[in-house]
Design a protein around this motif. Sequence first.
Motif, PDB file in Angstrom:
ATOM      1  N   ILE A   1       0.846  -1.199   0.000  1.00 47.42           N
ATOM      2  CA  ILE A   1       0.000   0.000   0.000  1.00 47.42           C
ATOM      3  C   ILE A   1       0.878   1.245   0.000  1.00 47.42           C
ATOM      4  N   GLY A   2       1.934   1.207   0.790  1.00 47.85           N
ATOM      5  CA  GLY A   2       2.833   2.368   0.864  1.00 47.85           C
ATOM      6  C   GLY A   2       3.526   2.634  -0.439  1.00 47.85           C
TER       7      GLY A   2
ATOM      8  N   TYR B   1      -6.955   7.437  -0.832  1.00 47.78           N
ATOM      9  CA  TYR B   1      -8.131   7.680   0.005  1.00 47.78           C
ATOM     10  C   TYR B   1      -7.791   8.738   1.040  1.00 47.78           C
ATOM     11  N   TRP B   2      -8.567   9.808   1.041  1.00 47.27           N
ATOM     12  CA  TRP B   2      -8.476  10.846   2.046  1.00 47.27           C
ATOM     13  C   TRP B   2      -9.860  10.999   2.657  1.00 47.27           C
ATOM     14  N   PRO B   3      -9.924  11.096   3.943  1.00 49.61           N
ATOM     15  CA  PRO B   3     -11.233  11.299   4.567  1.00 49.61           C
ATOM     16  C   PRO B   3     -11.825  12.642   4.132  1.00 49.61           C
TER      17      PRO B   3
END
Length: 136
Positions: free
Chosen positions: A22-23, A29-31
């Motif tokens: 993932i890194g 994805y950002w809230p």
Amino acid sequence: MMVTTRQARASFGMVVGAALMIGVSGCDYWPPALQAQIEQLRSETQSLTLEKTQLQSQVNELARAKQDLQIQLDDLSRVNREKTGTIASLQHQVDQLRAKAVKAMAPKAPAKAAAKPTTKPVAKQPAKKKTSTKKT
């Protein structure tokens, strides 16, 4: 007991591997709250940049105005020095003319009067007659 430790290690390895994947691939994805805060900070940055540009423009205008006023001040100071010199010169001329006028108006008659005594005939007053009234 060895089975549990082996399973734990395997699970831990999978988690670390997933985190690395993932890194490396990046997470997009950002809230929503964080996205709103980022947008607010971007808009504040843009408005502050615009305000900074306007203030810099005003500073430049004021610097030009200051320079123009300094040039005017220098010119007026120069003219003032010239006028002060002219006034001093004129005052000196006025003082000289006054001194000449005083000398010209000084009476020269006393010097001549001492050389020539002037005598005016004195008019005699008529004598009064005395009347005497004697009783006899």
